[in-house]
Design a protein around this motif. Structure first.
Motif, PDB file in Angstrom:
ATOM      1  N   SER A   1       0.822  -1.209   0.000  1.00 32.81           N
ATOM      2  CA  SER A   1       0.000   0.000   0.000  1.00 32.81           C
ATOM      3  C   SER A   1       0.859   1.263   0.000  1.00 32.81           C
ATOM      4  O   SER A   1       0.438   2.313  -0.492  1.00 32.81           O
ATOM      5  N   ARG A   2       2.081   1.166   0.542  1.00 34.03           N
ATOM      6  CA  ARG A   2       2.993   2.316   0.476  1.00 34.03           C
ATOM      7  C   ARG A   2       3.373   2.601  -0.979  1.00 34.03           C
ATOM      8  O   ARG A   2       3.455   3.760  -1.399  1.00 34.03           O
ATOM      9  N   TYR A   3       3.609   1.550  -1.728  1.00 38.32           N
ATOM     10  CA  TYR A   3       3.917   1.711  -3.146  1.00 38.32           C
ATOM     11  C   TYR A   3       2.725   2.313  -3.882  1.00 38.32           C
ATOM     12  O   TYR A   3       2.896   3.182  -4.750  1.00 38.32           O
ATOM     13  N   VAL A   4       1.541   1.851  -3.553  1.00 36.63           N
ATOM     14  CA  VAL A   4       0.339   2.404  -4.182  1.00 36.63           C
ATOM     15  C   VAL A   4       0.268   3.908  -3.955  1.00 36.63           C
ATOM     16  O   VAL A   4       0.047   4.688  -4.895  1.00 36.63           O
ATOM     17  N   HIS A   5       0.465   4.319  -2.714  1.00 31.61           N
ATOM     18  CA  HIS A   5       0.361   5.755  -2.392  1.00 31.61           C
ATOM     19  C   HIS A   5       1.352   6.574  -3.214  1.00 31.61           C
ATOM     20  O   HIS A   5       0.977   7.590  -3.815  1.00 31.61           O
ATOM     21  N   HIS A   6       2.611   6.150  -3.259  1.00 26.22           N
ATOM     22  CA  HIS A   6       3.616   6.933  -3.987  1.00 26.22           C
ATOM     23  C   HIS A   6       3.374   6.913  -5.486  1.00 26.22           C
ATOM     24  O   HIS A   6       3.563   7.929  -6.168  1.00 26.22           O
ATOM     25  N   LEU A   7       2.957   5.763  -6.006  1.00 28.44           N
ATOM     26  CA  LEU A   7       2.686   5.681  -7.443  1.00 28.44           C
ATOM     27  C   LEU A   7       1.511   6.567  -7.844  1.00 28.44           C
ATOM     28  O   LEU A   7       1.481   7.108  -8.951  1.00 28.44           O
ATOM     29  N   LEU A   8       0.566   6.739  -6.938  1.00 28.07           N
ATOM     30  CA  LEU A   8      -0.600   7.575  -7.252  1.00 28.07           C
ATOM     31  C   LEU A   8      -0.332   9.061  -7.067  1.00 28.07           C
ATOM     32  O   LEU A   8      -0.913   9.885  -7.779  1.00 28.07           O
ATOM     33  N   HIS A   9       0.559   9.423  -6.122  1.00 23.53           N
ATOM     34  CA  HIS A   9       0.624  10.826  -5.720  1.00 23.53           C
ATOM     35  C   HIS A   9       1.981  11.501  -5.873  1.00 23.53           C
ATOM     36  O   HIS A   9       2.040  12.728  -5.898  1.00 23.53           O
ATOM     37  N   ASP A  10       3.077  10.748  -5.954  1.00 20.92           N
ATOM     38  CA  ASP A  10       4.384  11.373  -5.765  1.00 20.92           C
ATOM     39  C   ASP A  10       5.354  11.213  -6.924  1.00 20.92           C
ATOM     40  O   ASP A  10       6.519  11.598  -6.796  1.00 20.92           O
ATOM     41  N   LEU A  11       4.917  10.642  -8.037  1.00 22.44           N
ATOM     42  CA  LEU A  11       5.828  10.397  -9.152  1.00 22.44           C
ATOM     43  C   LEU A  11       5.257  11.002 -10.436  1.00 22.44           C
ATOM     44  O   LEU A  11       4.512  10.344 -11.167  1.00 22.44           O
ATOM     45  N   PRO A  12       5.592  12.242 -10.728  1.00 19.51           N
ATOM     46  CA  PRO A  12       5.123  12.854 -11.971  1.00 19.51           C
ATOM     47  C   PRO A  12       5.582  12.051 -13.188  1.00 19.51           C
ATOM     48  O   PRO A  12       6.714  11.552 -13.229  1.00 19.51           O
ATOM     49  N   GLY A  13       4.705  11.892 -14.144  1.00 22.02           N
ATOM     50  CA  GLY A  13       5.050  11.146 -15.338  1.00 22.02           C
ATOM     51  C   GLY A  13       4.942   9.652 -15.185  1.00 22.02           C
ATOM     52  O   GLY A  13       5.346   8.898 -16.075  1.00 22.02           O
ATOM     53  N   VAL A  14       4.417   9.197 -14.052  1.00 24.90           N
ATOM     54  CA  VAL A  14       4.246   7.764 -13.785  1.00 24.90           C
ATOM     55  C   VAL A  14       2.806   7.519 -13.368  1.00 24.90           C
ATOM     56  O   VAL A  14       2.227   8.308 -12.615  1.00 24.90           O
ATOM     57  N   SER A  15       2.223   6.432 -13.844  1.00 23.04           N
ATOM     58  CA  SER A  15       0.869   6.084 -13.423  1.00 23.04           C
ATOM     59  C   SER A  15       0.829   4.633 -12.958  1.00 23.04           C
ATOM     60  O   SER A  15       1.599   3.792 -13.426  1.00 23.04           O
ATOM     61  N   LEU A  16      -0.052   4.368 -12.013  1.00 27.14           N
ATOM     62  CA  LEU A  16      -0.334   3.009 -11.588  1.00 27.14           C
ATOM     63  C   LEU A  16      -1.420   2.479 -12.507  1.00 27.14           C
ATOM     64  O   LEU A  16      -2.592   2.797 -12.359  1.00 27.14           O
ATOM     65  N   ALA A  17      -1.000   1.657 -13.471  1.00 27.84           N
ATOM     66  CA  ALA A  17      -1.930   1.198 -14.501  1.00 27.84           C
ATOM     67  C   ALA A  17      -2.731  -0.022 -14.074  1.00 27.84           C
ATOM     68  O   ALA A  17      -3.871  -0.217 -14.518  1.00 27.84           O
ATOM     69  N   ALA A  18      -2.133  -0.862 -13.206  1.00 26.52           N
ATOM     70  CA  ALA A  18      -2.801  -2.107 -12.834  1.00 26.52           C
ATOM     71  C   ALA A  18      -2.263  -2.603 -11.506  1.00 26.52           C
ATOM     72  O   ALA A  18      -1.117  -2.326 -11.139  1.00 26.52           O
ATOM     73  N   ILE A  19      -3.114  -3.338 -10.789  1.00 27.98           N
ATOM     74  CA  ILE A  19      -2.690  -4.011  -9.568  1.00 27.98           C
ATOM     75  C   ILE A  19      -3.095  -5.478  -9.658  1.00 27.98           C
ATOM     76  O   ILE A  19      -4.044  -5.839 -10.353  1.00 27.98           O
ATOM     77  N   CYS A  20      -2.349  -6.301  -8.935  1.00 26.01           N
ATOM     78  CA  CYS A  20      -2.673  -7.724  -8.855  1.00 26.01           C
ATOM     79  C   CYS A  20      -2.694  -8.109  -7.381  1.00 26.01           C
ATOM     80  O   CYS A  20      -1.732  -7.850  -6.652  1.00 26.01           O
TER      81      CYS A  20
END
Length: 328
Positions: free
Chosen positions: A21-40
């Motif tokens: 969930s920590r990775y989810v938070h950063h991927l959604l909010h803290d990395l410009p130019g990056v998106s969380l496209a999918a989760i498993c």
């Protein structure tokens, strides 16, 4: 004028538990130019944190998704080998949380497969990005030839750490906590670990170890003592490094670094915290965009697991010295 902006990097995440969930938070909010496209994750019926994120119960299907360009894995290490090999077959860069695998043999298979396919493989040994550790590394340059070190990692016991025979064996303290210290020895010295001796409580193969003591030597004859434990009391993370002309101590729990030269007055610094998971993701993305090797390679993760392997062998033999194979 040439447009130098990078296209959006779309990442798929395998594992959305407490640490994931920590990775989810950063991927959604803290990395410009990056998106969380999918989760498993196992419970695919749970709604993703964003309606644009695809949800899978099978990592193979997620990795095969053409919208997913890179893979991040935050699962139990017993699953990492097959997920890694699937990503390698798909030609997609992959970041795997420590430990890279449960055995050195599995880790070597993963590293070799990625190297043969030319696929970027990074290990998330996140402590390398801790600001206190980074300042420690700088201060080591001032104390002369390194001679010895003592490293301590005590972390609170998890409720499910000890399991009964009807349940899967939980990850023991060495691979869960100690793998950080084994990696830090290599990171801070620039040496390889060549020899270890180890004792564990409980003994190997009886239950997940909760207390581990390790002595090791490096290729340039630095001797290190490691104290690793799950404890009921307050956590502790500290190390003391002794050189020919001084010593440096670090307490990464309280974010302090102290350097003492000879009999001089100690100098102390307090560092500001920075989320190490975010720093790890930033380094992974940078390596993908630049085509350069990541700062923590699959080989780095493999060598830490191989050192852990040697510790388990030593403990099973009653704490004798065990040699590590030379790096290939």
């Amino acid at each position: 004028m040439e447009n130098r902006s990078q296209p959006e990097l779309r990442i798929g995440l395998v594992g959305v538990g407490r640490h994931g969930s920590r990775y989810v938070h950063h991927l959604l909010h803290d990395l410009p130019g990056v998106s969380l496209a999918a989760i498993c994750r196992k419970r695919v019926d749970e709604r993703p944190p964003d309606s644009t994120i695809s949800a899978y119960s099978d990592y193979r299907a997620m990795i095969a998704d053409p919208l997913v360009q890179a893979i991040v894995v935050v699962t139990p290490p017993s699953l990492c080998r097959e997920i890694c090999l699937e990503a390698v077959r798909a030609g997609k860069p992959i970041l795997i949380e420590k430990p890279l695998a449960t055995t050195g043999m599995d880790a070597r298979v993963m590293v070799d497969a990625a190297a043969e396919a030319g696929v970027l493989l990074m290990t998330a040994q996140t402590m390398r990005f801790d600001p206190a550790i980074l300042l420690l590394k700088k201060q080591l340059e001032y104390i002369g030839r390194l001679q010895s070190a003592t490293l301590v990692s005590h972390i609170e016991t998890k409720p499910n750490l000890l399991t009964d025979a009807a349940q899967p064996v939980a990850l023991g303290a060495l691979l869960e906590l100690g793998v950080h210290l084994l990696d830090l020895v290599r990171f801070l010295t620039g040496d390889e670990i060549i020899k270890v001796r180890c004792t564990m409580t409980p003994p190997p193969s009886t239950a997940p170890e909760t207390k581990v003591t390790v002595q090791l030597r490096t290729s340039r004859d630095v001797t290190c003592a490691l104290d690793i434990a799950r404890v009921e009391s307050e956590r502790m993370g500290r190390a003391e490094w002794v050189g020919a002309t001084g010593k440096v101590t670090v307490d990464w729990t309280h974010r302090t670094v102290t350097r003492t030269m000879g009999q001089g007055t100690p100098e102390q610094w307090t560092v500001e915290p920075y989320p190490t998971v975010l720093a790890t993701l930033q380094a992974f993305v940078q390596a993908i965009h630049t085509g350069m090797p990541p700062p923590i390679t699959g080989v780095d993760g493999c060598r830490a697991v191989e050192a852990a392997d040697a510790c388990y062998r030593s403990a099973k033999l009653g704490g004798v010295w065990v040699d590590l194979a030379s790096p290939r």
